[in-house]
Motif scaffolding. Structure first.
Motif: not given
Length: 208
Positions: A75-81, A140-145
């Motif tokens: 599950r990933v969070l991406d900040v700044g699409t 929570p997220f497994d990865a955050i970009n």
């Protein structure tokens, strides 16, 4: 050789993860650049997309994807699409992506771009808001970009990393550096590693 294949070939000597290269080959970058820049869609360069934002340089995007070591259940969070290209690539490598953009018009454009690329809401959730706060309701997220630079990493983002999670972000002002944050498997500790110099647009905190 078509432009996408040529770009991937140029990245291959610098990027070891074949899954990342396959993702870049699979997602048409021309769908995520403004119409007047279509002839530069496969340049290894950042391109302006309006609102003072850019679609990031392919080499740097590939490097960030490689550092995140994504798995198919992540599950990933991406900040700044931005235009949605980075989110589209993340979606090729993970289970689901939540992507946050502070400019509602860019967020809407990104959603249309993703749809044009055949990437729907089952793979990417697009949100307009303050990415520096993360997305506590989905954490929570497994990865955050993070695709924008802060003077220091927002604490909220680090707090939303799952045990074993990875976060990659540019950090700093004039002298930005790519930083990898790793949470230990037991969730108790965070380790930060400073990496290569980069240049990104600034991360703006606060509601749009």
């Amino acid at each position: 050789m078509d432009p996408a294949a040529r770009l991937v070939r140029s990245l291959r000597s610098l990027i070891d993860d074949e899954r990342v290269l396959d993702a870049i080959a699979a997602v048409p970058r021309e769908l995520f650049v403004p119409p007047h820049l279509l002839d530069r869609a496969y340049d290894d360069a950042a391109l302006p997309i309006g609102r003072g934002q850019t679609i990031s340089q392919p080499l740097i995007v590939a490097r960030m994807l490689e550092l995140l070591e994504l798995g198919p259940d992540d599950r990933v969070l991406d900040v700044g699409t931005g235009s949605g290209w980075h989110a589209a690539l993340l979606a090729q490598l993970a289970a689901h992506v939540w992507t946050i953009e502070r400019h509602p018009d860019l967020s809407g454009w990104a959603q249309r771009n993703l749809a044009a690329a055949g990437i729907g809401g089952d793979a990417v959730t697009v949100i307009a808001g303050d990415g520096s706060r993360g997305l506590p309701e989905a954490a929570p997220f497994d990865a955050i970009n993070v695709a924008a630079a802060a003077w220091d990493l927002p604490t909220a983002l680090e707090q939303q990393l799952a045990p074993g999670g990875r976060l990659v972000a540019p950090v700093g002002g004039d002298g930005q550096q790519l930083v990898l944050v790793q949470r230990s498997a037991d969730g108790a500790a965070l380790r930060r590693t400073g990496l290569e110099a980069v240049r990104f647009v600034p991360l703006v905190e606060g509601e749009p």
